[in-house]
Design an enzyme around this catalytic site. Structure first.
Site, mmCIF file in Angstrom:
data_model
loop_
_atom_site.group_PDB
_atom_site.id
_atom_site.type_symbol
_atom_site.label_atom_id
_atom_site.label_comp_id
_atom_site.label_asym_id
_atom_site.label_seq_id
_atom_site.Cartn_x
_atom_site.Cartn_y
_atom_site.Cartn_z
ATOM 1 N N HIS A 7 -5.935 40.877 44.947
ATOM 2 C CA HIS A 7 -7.170 40.036 44.643
ATOM 3 C C HIS A 7 -7.684 39.473 46.077
ATOM 4 O O HIS A 7 -6.600 38.799 46.624
ATOM 5 C CB HIS A 7 -6.970 38.916 43.634
ATOM 6 C CG HIS A 7 -6.333 39.222 42.507
ATOM 7 N ND1 HIS A 7 -7.110 39.208 41.066
ATOM 8 C CD2 HIS A 7 -5.174 39.952 41.901
ATOM 9 C CE1 HIS A 7 -6.212 39.723 40.133
ATOM 10 N NE2 HIS A 7 -5.236 40.099 40.509
ATOM 11 N N GLY A 63 2.087 37.712 36.298
ATOM 12 C CA GLY A 63 0.887 37.767 35.848
ATOM 13 C C GLY A 63 -0.054 38.809 36.199
ATOM 14 O O GLY A 63 -1.181 39.025 35.813
ATOM 15 N N HIS A 112 -2.977 46.418 43.127
ATOM 16 C CA HIS A 112 -4.335 45.676 43.418
ATOM 17 C C HIS A 112 -4.066 44.433 44.095
ATOM 18 O O HIS A 112 -3.265 43.797 43.675
ATOM 19 C CB HIS A 112 -5.284 45.716 42.225
ATOM 20 C CG HIS A 112 -4.670 45.174 41.005
ATOM 21 N ND1 HIS A 112 -3.683 45.395 40.133
ATOM 22 C CD2 HIS A 112 -4.779 43.808 40.695
ATOM 23 C CE1 HIS A 112 -3.475 44.734 39.407
ATOM 24 N NE2 HIS A 112 -3.924 43.589 39.610
HETATM 25 P P1 5GP Z 1 -3.795 41.306 37.292
HETATM 26 O O1 5GP Z 1 -3.736 40.390 36.063
HETATM 27 O O2 5GP Z 1 -3.167 42.698 36.847
HETATM 28 O O3 5GP Z 1 -3.212 40.905 38.864
HETATM 29 O O4 5GP Z 1 -5.208 41.548 37.692
HETATM 30 C C1 5GP Z 1 -5.877 42.494 37.032
HETATM 31 C C2 5GP Z 1 -7.367 42.172 37.066
HETATM 32 O O5 5GP Z 1 -8.381 42.963 36.627
HETATM 33 C C3 5GP Z 1 -8.006 40.596 36.397
HETATM 34 O O6 5GP Z 1 -8.539 39.664 37.260
HETATM 35 C C4 5GP Z 1 -8.959 41.383 35.579
HETATM 36 O O7 5GP Z 1 -10.103 40.351 35.464
HETATM 37 C C5 5GP Z 1 -9.488 42.591 36.123
HETATM 38 N N1 5GP Z 1 -10.021 43.365 35.147
HETATM 39 C C6 5GP Z 1 -9.515 43.974 34.046
HETATM 40 N N2 5GP Z 1 -10.376 44.945 33.329
HETATM 41 C C7 5GP Z 1 -11.259 45.078 34.315
HETATM 42 C C8 5GP Z 1 -12.405 45.937 34.241
HETATM 43 O O8 5GP Z 1 -12.662 46.515 33.504
HETATM 44 N N3 5GP Z 1 -13.398 45.915 35.242
HETATM 45 C C9 5GP Z 1 -13.074 45.004 36.462
HETATM 46 N N4 5GP Z 1 -14.136 44.984 37.429
HETATM 47 N N5 5GP Z 1 -11.966 44.181 36.338
HETATM 48 C C10 5GP Z 1 -11.176 44.361 35.328
#
Ligand code: 5GP
Ligand code: ZN
Length: 114
Positions: A102, A93, A100
């Protein structure tokens, strides 16, 4: 890394409010929150995922966990509990290829995750 979204946020090329910052990480609210509290803890140094860390670079992960506990207190989810999630590669995901974590809280979490 020039075309990385989170590097742009860290370098203030994309305006984002940091809820916490120190010399190693920034923390900001997720743009698409999946829980009442959904913030992202992001190391300042660009690495695609945790597999890109060399053996002697894992201290940053402990630091992220320490910051997560601090943020849980700040967002008042320390006592009730919270979830810390780190996705690595597409199948898990991951959509932004800069490490990063969450931090999610403020509601009951389901298990197993989707
Ligand atoms: P991943 O899916 O890679 O684990 O998490 C990426 C996260 O980054 C997602 O939850 C998404 O909502 C968040 N995200 C994507 N683009 C941006 C953005 O421009 N600003 C912020 N604050 N969050 C973002
Ligand atoms: Zn990056």
């Amino acid at each position: 890394m020039s075309n990385c979204l989170f590097c742009k946020i860290i370098n203030n090329e994309i305006e984002t409010d940091f809820v916490y910052e120190d010399d190693k990480v920034v923390v900001f609210e997720d743009i698409n929150p999946q829980a009442p509290v959904h913030i992202l803890i992001v190391p300042k140094e660009h690495k695609e995922n945790i597999m890109a860390l060399k053996k002697d670079e894992f201290d940053i992960i402990a630091h992220i966990h320490k910051v997560a506990v601090k943020m849980a207190k700040k967002y008042d989810i320390y006592d009730e509990g919270f979830r810390l999630v780190n996705n690595n590669k597409e199948k898990a995901g991951q959509t932004v290829f800069h490490i990063h974590y969450h931090l999610l809280g403020g509601r009951v979490m389901q298990w197993p995750p989707g």
